[in-house]
Design a protein around this motif. Structure first.
Motif, short mmCIF file in Angstrom:
data_model
loop_
_atom_site.label_atom_id
_atom_site.label_comp_id
_atom_site.label_asym_id
_atom_site.label_seq_id
_atom_site.Cartn_x
_atom_site.Cartn_y
_atom_site.Cartn_z
N LEU A 181 37.78 50.44 32.20
CA LEU A 181 37.34 50.02 33.41
C LEU A 181 36.98 50.61 34.55
O LEU A 181 36.31 49.75 35.82
CB LEU A 181 39.19 49.82 34.51
CG LEU A 181 40.10 48.60 32.89
CD1 LEU A 181 41.86 49.12 34.01
CD2 LEU A 181 39.48 47.68 33.41
N SER A 182 36.92 51.86 33.96
CA SER A 182 35.16 52.74 35.25
C SER A 182 34.44 52.57 35.24
O SER A 182 33.69 52.58 34.27
CB SER A 182 35.91 53.88 34.87
OG SER A 182 35.22 54.71 36.13
N PRO A 190 42.68 55.27 35.61
CA PRO A 190 42.97 53.36 35.02
C PRO A 190 42.79 54.34 33.90
O PRO A 190 42.55 55.54 33.53
CB PRO A 190 41.92 53.04 36.25
CG PRO A 190 41.10 54.57 36.61
CD PRO A 190 41.64 56.01 36.62
N GLY A 207 38.94 42.95 45.34
CA GLY A 207 38.17 42.42 44.08
C GLY A 207 39.70 40.54 44.16
O GLY A 207 39.20 40.17 44.04
N ARG A 208 40.92 41.50 44.20
CA ARG A 208 41.67 41.04 44.88
C ARG A 208 41.78 40.35 46.07
O ARG A 208 42.61 38.85 46.07
CB ARG A 208 42.82 41.71 44.63
CG ARG A 208 43.09 41.23 42.73
CD ARG A 208 44.80 42.65 42.56
NE ARG A 208 45.32 44.08 43.00
CZ ARG A 208 44.79 44.71 42.59
NH1 ARG A 208 44.54 44.44 41.63
NH2 ARG A 208 45.16 45.55 43.26
N THR A 240 37.56 52.39 41.02
CA THR A 240 38.04 51.78 40.31
C THR A 240 39.57 51.00 40.99
O THR A 240 40.32 50.50 41.39
CB THR A 240 38.88 52.43 38.81
OG1 THR A 240 37.79 52.74 38.08
CG2 THR A 240 39.45 51.07 38.38
N HIS A 241 40.34 51.96 41.94
CA HIS A 241 41.10 51.18 41.97
C HIS A 241 40.67 50.63 43.52
O HIS A 241 41.04 49.31 44.00
CB HIS A 241 42.56 52.60 42.96
CG HIS A 241 42.80 52.73 41.89
ND1 HIS A 241 43.95 52.52 41.61
CD2 HIS A 241 42.66 53.88 41.08
CE1 HIS A 241 44.55 53.13 40.05
NE2 HIS A 241 44.43 53.96 40.25
N ASP A 258 37.68 48.88 43.64
CA ASP A 258 36.85 48.02 43.33
C ASP A 258 38.12 46.49 42.72
O ASP A 258 38.08 45.67 42.89
CB ASP A 258 36.36 48.03 41.90
CG ASP A 258 34.69 48.98 42.71
OD1 ASP A 258 34.17 48.86 43.89
OD2 ASP A 258 34.17 49.58 42.12
N GLN A 259 39.00 46.95 42.35
CA GLN A 259 39.95 46.68 41.90
C GLN A 259 40.46 45.52 43.31
O GLN A 259 41.09 44.66 43.13
CB GLN A 259 41.27 46.45 40.92
CG GLN A 259 40.50 46.89 39.59
CD GLN A 259 41.27 47.94 38.04
OE1 GLN A 259 41.86 48.65 38.97
NE2 GLN A 259 41.41 48.14 37.23
#
Length: 566
Positions: free
Chosen positions: A352-353, A348, A379-380, A372-373, A375-376
């Motif tokens: 963002l990390s 990423p 989060g959605r 990161t993937h 968490d993203q």
């Protein structure tokens, strides 16, 4: 050659490529959306179903519930179209092979592939049952093996009520033959029958009187490998009350049996074997298609009952109610994981990390990018259903199941049922918000801090063990991290885990009681990088000094916040 008419009509806006299959419930064609160029499968329901108002009402209700479902083990259903000329289901076009074709071409799958198949089916059932939708027709023809070796369920609620036993006699639970409605217990029975067939090459019961066989014949558990006989005995119990209470409970038993018999890498090995078998089946000539029965026509006009949010031409609804595999469209070579797949997701944006810099673990997977993937993705979709189990020595027994919701700051909130050992052996309903635990006390709720004893302490242990933070802490602390399909396996030193924020005390206690210095773990993610399973083991130097923690997740999405009870 493309064609656009099926028995006199077609779903508007699609170009049909070819007919894929036909059966008692309808015909399936492969098609392309003219506006978006999306490849889909369309199932044109048999005219008898399209004219059956009771069936249509039941299917509409199932579709409304399943519209909230997005699960990697359920094939997405895009739209339900009703016109005066007929009814059709527009669904995901899956590159893969049907389990029925795999069994016909290859015979028994072996225990690891069979366990992988059963695990995927149970995950799909757990997600659907959480939306109050029963499948009613679990059988090899409705289980698809995709290019990653995932078992995915299709054709939810497409069998008219009261006909489940006759439509799938080899997999129908005893109570269905007595007129009982389709149920969670019936789905688990059918899933076990399919599991038995994967192990032995044939369904558990056969004969001229299938009803009597299911009701009275001894359960043939001795025909499967010894470590798996208990699963067959429970899943095929004559009395539905003696079967597992839920798909999640059955899945926990499957994972326990698999780890005990075949080790922690059973799932990756099983999925690899299932992928191999599916590829070999796809490479063989497709068997001749059975003659299609005459399709009745004529039905009363019905208005479209389940339109998508912006109409059938807008964004697809991820309903996961039914689909049909594009059997034979994938060759063995396509099914195999490529080198790029084995190296994990792309990096990423470094900005963002959130992971601190550290030496890269062995195995070729970048944990910072993966975290990161995750968490993203969470989060959605900051809420999910979960199950949790901790077993082993040293006062370890603990279990929990329920739902949780992630918060932008602070720990997740939980609504769950938990049980442990000793004074907490009895299952108790619990709500956990911030640092306060709520348990029923008559008509009121008792409040206690998470630092307390008994159920409050147990609730906090379940939250820590099943948390997304625990999962990402393992990845961040890993000294070895490898990818196999959708599963990440690794090792992390206990001394590093014990220093982590939040979950550190949990690992410090594991180290104290077991003497373990390393944690072995496996994490499975879905296609959207959301957690599906977590497994970890703390093994001490002495025999019998070990703890195993397992968590499963399903139904990720935005859910109402969990609030403190009044």
């Amino acid at each position: 050659m493309a064609f656009n008419v099926v028995d006199g009509w077609t779903v508007p806006g699609f170009t049909h490529e070819r007919e894929l299959s036909g059966g008692a419930t309808g015909r399936v064609v492969l098609a392309v959306d003219d506006m978006t160029s999306t490849k889909v499968a369309i199932k044109y329901l048999d005219g008898r179903l399209g004219a059956d108002e009771a069936f249509l009402a039941r299917f509409r209700a199932a579709a409304r519930n399943l519209s909230q479902l997005e699960d990697p083990n359920v094939v997405d259903f895009y739209d339900f179209v009703e016109t005066p000329d007929g009814a059709a289901i527009v669904m995901e076009r899956v590159d893969g092979v049907g389990l029925r074709r795999v069994l016909a071409a290859q015979g028994p799958t072996g225990p690891l592939a069979a366990l992988s198949m059963l695990g995927g089916v149970l995950l799909g059932l757990a997600a659907a049952h959480a939306q109050d939708v029963v499948h009613g027709a679990v059988r090899p023809a409705n289980v698809l093996v995709d290019r990653d070796g995932n078992a995915r369920l299709a054709d939810f609620a497409t069998v008219p009520a009261g006909t489940e036993a006759q439509s799938g006699p080899a997999y129908a639970a005893p109570e269905l033959w007595d007129g009982a409605p389709a149920s969670v217990a019936g789905d688990l029975y059918a899933a076990t029958a399919v599991f038995f067939e994967c192990l032995t090459g044939r369904p558990p019961f056969a004969g001229r009187n299938m009803a009597k066989q299911h009701r009275e014949a001894p359960i043939p558990a001795e025909e499967v490998p010894g470590p798996l006989r208990g699963l067959i005995a429970r899943g095929l119990a004559k009395d539905p009350e003696e079967r597992p209470k839920s798909a999640a409970d059955f899945l926990a038993a499957v994972e326990d049996a698999a780890v005990s018999a075949y080790g922690p890498s059973w799932e990756a090995q099983g999925r690899g074997r299932l992928t191999e078998l599916a590829g070999q089946a796809a490479a063989q000539p497709e068997p001749p298609r059975p003659a299609r029965p005459a399709r009745s026509s004529g039905r009363n006009p019905v208005v479209a009952a389940v339109p998508s949010a912006r109409g059938s031409r807008g964004r697809w609804i991820a309903v996961g109610a039914a689909a049909l595999v594009a059997a034979g469209a994938v060759t063995g070579g396509v099914l195999l994981m490529s080198k790029d797949d084995a190296e994990g997701p792309p990096d990423p944006n470094p900005a963002l990390s959130t992971a601190p810099p550290q030496a890269a673990p062995q195995g070729g997977v970048d944990p910072a990018a993966l975290i990161t993937h995750i968490d993203q993705a969470t989060g959605r979709a900051p809420g999910a259903a979960f199950t949790f189990r901790r077993t082993g020595c040293c006062g370890a027994p603990a279990s929990g199941r329920g739902t949780f919701g992630l918060t932008p700051s602070g720990p997740a909130s939980y609504s769950m049922t938990i049980s442990g050992a000793g004074a907490t052996r009895k299952a108790a309903r619990t709500v956990l918000v911030q640092d306060t635990v709520y348990t029923p006390a008559g008509k009121r709720w008792r409040r206690a801090p998470t630092t307390g004893r008994g159920y409050p302490a147990l609730a906090e242990q379940v939250r820590l063990g099943s948390s997304v933070a625990n999962l990402t802490t393992l990845l961040r602390s890993a000294t070895t991290l490898r990818k196999s399909g959708a599963v990440y396996q690794g090792e992390a030193p206990v001394d590093r885990l014990s220093q982590a924020d939040g979950v550190g005390p949990m690992y410090a206690e594991m180290a104290r009681t077991t003497g373990a210095r390393q944690i072995n773990f496996a994490i499975r993610l879905d296609r959207g990088n959301r957690p599906v399973k977590l497994w970890l083991r703390a093994q001490g130097p002495s025999k019998g000094r070990a703890q195993v923690l397992q968590a499963s997740y399903s139904g990720w999405g935005r859910k109402p916040p969990i609030k403190a009870p009044r």
